[in-house]
Design an enzyme around this catalytic site. Sequence first.
Site, PDB file in Angstrom:
ATOM      1  N   LEU A 162      11.726  -3.323   7.195  1.00  5.67           N
ATOM      2  CA  LEU A 162      11.195  -4.459   7.949  1.00  5.67           C
ATOM      3  C   LEU A 162       9.928  -4.984   7.281  1.00  5.67           C
ATOM      4  O   LEU A 162       9.125  -4.201   6.767  1.00  5.67           O
ATOM      5  CB  LEU A 162      10.872  -4.033   9.379  1.00  5.67           C
ATOM      6  CG  LEU A 162      12.036  -3.455  10.180  1.00  5.67           C
ATOM      7  CD1 LEU A 162      11.665  -3.349  11.650  1.00  5.67           C
ATOM      8  CD2 LEU A 162      13.290  -4.296  10.021  1.00  5.67           C
ATOM      9  N   GLY A 207      13.985   0.342   7.351  1.00  2.00           N
ATOM     10  CA  GLY A 207      15.034  -0.649   7.665  1.00  2.00           C
ATOM     11  C   GLY A 207      16.046  -0.808   6.532  1.00  2.00           C
ATOM     12  O   GLY A 207      17.211  -1.141   6.778  1.00  2.00           O
ATOM     13  N   ASN A 234      11.170   6.531   7.102  1.00  2.00           N
ATOM     14  CA  ASN A 234       9.804   7.057   6.940  1.00  2.00           C
ATOM     15  C   ASN A 234       8.834   6.537   7.999  1.00  2.00           C
ATOM     16  O   ASN A 234       7.620   6.542   7.795  1.00  2.00           O
ATOM     17  CB  ASN A 234       9.285   6.661   5.550  1.00  2.00           C
ATOM     18  CG  ASN A 234       9.157   5.150   5.401  1.00  2.00           C
ATOM     19  OD1 ASN A 234       9.863   4.397   6.079  1.00  2.00           O
ATOM     20  ND2 ASN A 234       8.263   4.691   4.557  1.00  2.00           N
ATOM     21  N   GLU A 235       9.355   6.074   9.129  1.00  2.06           N
ATOM     22  CA  GLU A 235       8.523   5.398  10.120  1.00  2.06           C
ATOM     23  C   GLU A 235       7.300   6.208  10.555  1.00  2.06           C
ATOM     24  O   GLU A 235       6.206   5.669  10.691  1.00  2.06           O
ATOM     25  CB  GLU A 235       9.354   5.020  11.363  1.00  2.06           C
ATOM     26  CG  GLU A 235      10.175   3.756  11.211  1.00  2.06           C
ATOM     27  CD  GLU A 235      11.461   3.965  10.430  1.00  2.06           C
ATOM     28  OE1 GLU A 235      11.690   5.078   9.901  1.00  2.06           O
ATOM     29  OE2 GLU A 235      12.244   3.010  10.326  1.00  2.06           O
TER      30      GLU A 235
HETATM   31  C1  LIG Z   1       3.421   4.667  19.091  1.00  2.00           C
HETATM   32  C2  LIG Z   1       4.385   4.088  20.102  1.00  2.00           C
HETATM   33  C3  LIG Z   1       5.783   4.076  19.568  1.00  2.00           C
HETATM   34  C4  LIG Z   1       6.758   3.335  20.438  1.00  2.00           C
HETATM   35  C5  LIG Z   1       8.034   3.056  19.658  1.00  2.00           C
HETATM   36  C6  LIG Z   1       8.713   1.922  20.168  1.00  2.00           C
HETATM   37  C7  LIG Z   1       9.482   1.113  19.483  1.00  2.00           C
HETATM   38  C8  LIG Z   1       9.696   1.163  18.024  1.00  2.00           C
HETATM   39  C9  LIG Z   1       9.197  -0.054  17.421  1.00  2.00           C
HETATM   40  C10 LIG Z   1       9.126  -0.339  16.159  1.00  2.00           C
HETATM   41  C11 LIG Z   1       9.667   0.412  15.052  1.00  2.00           C
HETATM   42  C12 LIG Z   1       9.522  -0.422  13.845  1.00  2.00           C
HETATM   43  C13 LIG Z   1      10.414   0.044  12.764  1.00  2.00           C
HETATM   44  C14 LIG Z   1      10.180  -0.284  11.516  1.00  2.00           C
HETATM   45  C15 LIG Z   1      11.062   0.095  10.423  1.00  2.00           C
HETATM   46  C16 LIG Z   1      10.606  -0.437   9.094  1.00  2.00           C
HETATM   47  O1  LIG Z   1      11.415  -0.830   8.322  1.00  2.00           O
HETATM   48  S1  LIG Z   1       8.944  -0.478   8.751  1.00  2.00           S
HETATM   49  C17 LIG Z   1       8.827  -0.834   7.039  1.00  2.00           C
HETATM   50  C18 LIG Z   1       8.737   0.420   6.262  1.00  2.00           C
HETATM   51  N1  LIG Z   1       8.756   0.159   4.847  1.00  2.00           N
HETATM   52  C19 LIG Z   1       8.068   0.839   3.988  1.00  2.00           C
HETATM   53  O2  LIG Z   1       7.331   1.733   4.336  1.00  2.00           O
HETATM   54  C20 LIG Z   1       8.193   0.457   2.540  1.00  2.00           C
HETATM   55  C21 LIG Z   1       6.903   0.047   1.964  1.00  2.00           C
HETATM   56  N2  LIG Z   1       7.035  -0.363   0.572  1.00  2.00           N
HETATM   57  C22 LIG Z   1       7.157   0.503  -0.444  1.00  2.00           C
HETATM   58  O3  LIG Z   1       7.167   1.704  -0.283  1.00  2.00           O
HETATM   59  C23 LIG Z   1       7.276  -0.087  -1.824  1.00  2.00           C
HETATM   60  O4  LIG Z   1       6.891  -1.428  -1.761  1.00  2.00           O
HETATM   61  C24 LIG Z   1       8.688   0.001  -2.416  1.00  2.00           C
HETATM   62  C25 LIG Z   1       9.736  -0.530  -1.479  1.00  2.00           C
HETATM   63  C26 LIG Z   1       8.998   1.464  -2.782  1.00  2.00           C
HETATM   64  C27 LIG Z   1       8.749  -0.852  -3.714  1.00  2.00           C
HETATM   65  O5  LIG Z   1       7.709  -0.463  -4.578  1.00  2.00           O
HETATM   66  P1  LIG Z   1       7.265  -1.445  -5.739  1.00  2.00           P
HETATM   67  O6  LIG Z   1       6.257  -0.685  -6.562  1.00  2.00           O
HETATM   68  O7  LIG Z   1       8.431  -1.999  -6.446  1.00  2.00           O
HETATM   69  O8  LIG Z   1       6.586  -2.679  -5.005  1.00  2.00           O
HETATM   70  P2  LIG Z   1       5.135  -2.762  -4.395  1.00  2.00           P
HETATM   71  O9  LIG Z   1       4.836  -1.572  -3.577  1.00  2.00           O
HETATM   72  O10 LIG Z   1       4.175  -3.087  -5.490  1.00  2.00           O
HETATM   73  O11 LIG Z   1       5.251  -3.986  -3.399  1.00  2.00           O
HETATM   74  C28 LIG Z   1       5.328  -5.333  -3.882  1.00  2.00           C
HETATM   75  C29 LIG Z   1       4.802  -6.234  -2.799  1.00  2.00           C
HETATM   76  O12 LIG Z   1       5.631  -6.140  -1.636  1.00  2.00           O
HETATM   77  C30 LIG Z   1       4.836  -5.785  -0.498  1.00  2.00           C
HETATM   78  N3  LIG Z   1       5.645  -4.960   0.411  1.00  2.00           N
HETATM   79  C31 LIG Z   1       6.240  -3.805   0.140  1.00  2.00           C
HETATM   80  N4  LIG Z   1       6.917  -3.368   1.208  1.00  2.00           N
HETATM   81  C32 LIG Z   1       6.723  -4.261   2.181  1.00  2.00           C
HETATM   82  C33 LIG Z   1       7.190  -4.366   3.535  1.00  2.00           C
HETATM   83  N5  LIG Z   1       7.980  -3.450   4.089  1.00  2.00           N
HETATM   84  N6  LIG Z   1       6.790  -5.422   4.243  1.00  2.00           N
HETATM   85  C34 LIG Z   1       6.003  -6.363   3.709  1.00  2.00           C
HETATM   86  N7  LIG Z   1       5.540  -6.326   2.441  1.00  2.00           N
HETATM   87  C35 LIG Z   1       5.908  -5.292   1.684  1.00  2.00           C
HETATM   88  C36 LIG Z   1       3.653  -5.041  -1.107  1.00  2.00           C
HETATM   89  O13 LIG Z   1       2.576  -5.050  -0.221  1.00  2.00           O
HETATM   90  C37 LIG Z   1       3.386  -5.847  -2.341  1.00  2.00           C
HETATM   91  O14 LIG Z   1       2.750  -7.026  -1.922  1.00  2.00           O
HETATM   92  P3  LIG Z   1       1.634  -7.754  -2.834  1.00  2.00           P
HETATM   93  O15 LIG Z   1       0.511  -6.782  -2.961  1.00  2.00           O
HETATM   94  O16 LIG Z   1       1.270  -8.962  -2.056  1.00  2.00           O
HETATM   95  O17 LIG Z   1       2.316  -8.019  -4.133  1.00  2.00           O
END
Ligand SMILES: CCCCC/C=C\C/C=C\CC/C=C/CC(=O)SCCNC(=O)CCNC(=O)[C@H](O)C(C)(C)COP(=O)(O)OP(=O)(O)OC[C@H]1O[C@@H](n2cnc3c(N)ncnc32)[C@H](O)[C@@H]1OP(=O)(O)O
Length: 323
Positions: free
Chosen positions: A128, A173, A196-197
């Site tokens: 997400l 996601g 990994n949430e």
């Molecule tokens: C406490 C009460 C609880 C109650 C619970 C109730 C309900 C539950 C509600 C919600 C649950 C919500 C669930 C969410 C699920 C999700 O999917 S959360 C997203 C998790 N994702 C991650 O952790 C991945 C993060 N990213 C990475 O690890 C790396 O980017 C990568 C995918 C491994 C790629 O690495 P790479 O080196 O190629 O790229 P960069 O890290 O340099 O990233 C480039 C660029 O992209 C931006 N970015 C990366 N990931 C995201 C993302 N997920 N969203 C937005 N932006 C992202 C990163 O910041 C870089 O940006 P720039 O600096 O502007 O270039």
Amino acid sequence: MGRALVWDATCVDSLAASHLPSTSQKAAAAAESAQMLKRPKMFLLRQAVSNARQLAPSVRAMSSKGPLVDLTVDNDGVAIMTLQRPPVNSLNLDLLKEISKSLDDVAKNKSRGMILTSSSPTVFSAGLDIMEMYKPDMKRAEEFWTTLQDVWFKLYGSSFATAAAINGHAPAGGCLLSMSCEYRAMVGGKFTIGLNETALGIVAPKWFMDTMCRTISMRQAELALTTAKMFTVDEALKCELIDEIATDKADAINKCKTFLKKFEKIPPLARAITKLKMREEPIKNLQTSRQADVQEFLSFLKNPKVQQSLEMYIQALKQKAAK
Ligand SMILES: CCCCC/C=C\C/C=C\CC/C=C/CC(=O)SCCNC(=O)CCNC(=O)[C@H](O)C(C)(C)COP(=O)(O)OP(=O)(O)OC[C@H]1O[C@@H](n2cnc3c(N)ncnc32)[C@H](O)[C@@H]1OP(=O)(O)O
């Protein structure tokens, strides 16, 4: 213009000996039972039409190329859905809407099956888009979550066969999307996959957990979810989070195609009903708790501690990206 308006009508003799007991109990019982008897015939007819469609010439015009999703049908009649939202295919509202629409297109076009992949050479999907959850506009956040639910219903509960060619990292996601498919081939190397949430200080929704529990063992899922485990490709294969390791994207797609080919001789309706029955429980669970799930997400976004965790996570990502 000489076309039959009614092509299959049955006139029931409601006073026939075989119908008398039921007709005397309930008006129109004879017609009802005649209709029931017709159902198997209609079922077989529909199946024959569906089989015929599956064997029709395979290169069909499908939805036009969207900017965030590319949807094509190859010569084998397999739909290839490619996520293309650089840099990391993070799932924002626009991308989710396009995925949702593309899934509708695949369903309408009766493709042989669908393969989900990414245009990035290193990321399948970063999950997400965190920016949709950080200091969000609540109306948009509601639409965002509802669209994510829709995508899951359509993908996890699709009657067409699905496979994921995971050609890069698939956290959170991204992992959910791939687990919602029926088969996973992942490109070997330094990539990782998992839910990994908890590492972000958030909690994977119950339906994310259910999807994982139906992919790997309950024991492995509990360990993975609580420790925010990101599996290496080898580890993912070992615990059956993925089905095969591929050498590159083309190989991953070929492996997915080989999987889809297994269904060539299986009547599509029997396959689809079997799949949907196997997946019925988590689908029903989310259907019944859908509104509560949206509300939980929204109240979770309003929690200052969650916002603080997300802020720190975004900072860490930006710092890492800047290096
Ligand atoms: C406490 C009460 C609880 C109650 C619970 C109730 C309900 C539950 C509600 C919600 C649950 C919500 C669930 C969410 C699920 C999700 O999917 S959360 C997203 C998790 N994702 C991650 O952790 C991945 C993060 N990213 C990475 O690890 C790396 O980017 C990568 C995918 C491994 C790629 O690495 P790479 O080196 O190629 O790229 P960069 O890290 O340099 O990233 C480039 C660029 O992209 C931006 N970015 C990366 N990931 C995201 C993302 N997920 N969203 C937005 N932006 C992202 C990163 O910041 C870089 O940006 P720039 O600096 O502007 O270039």
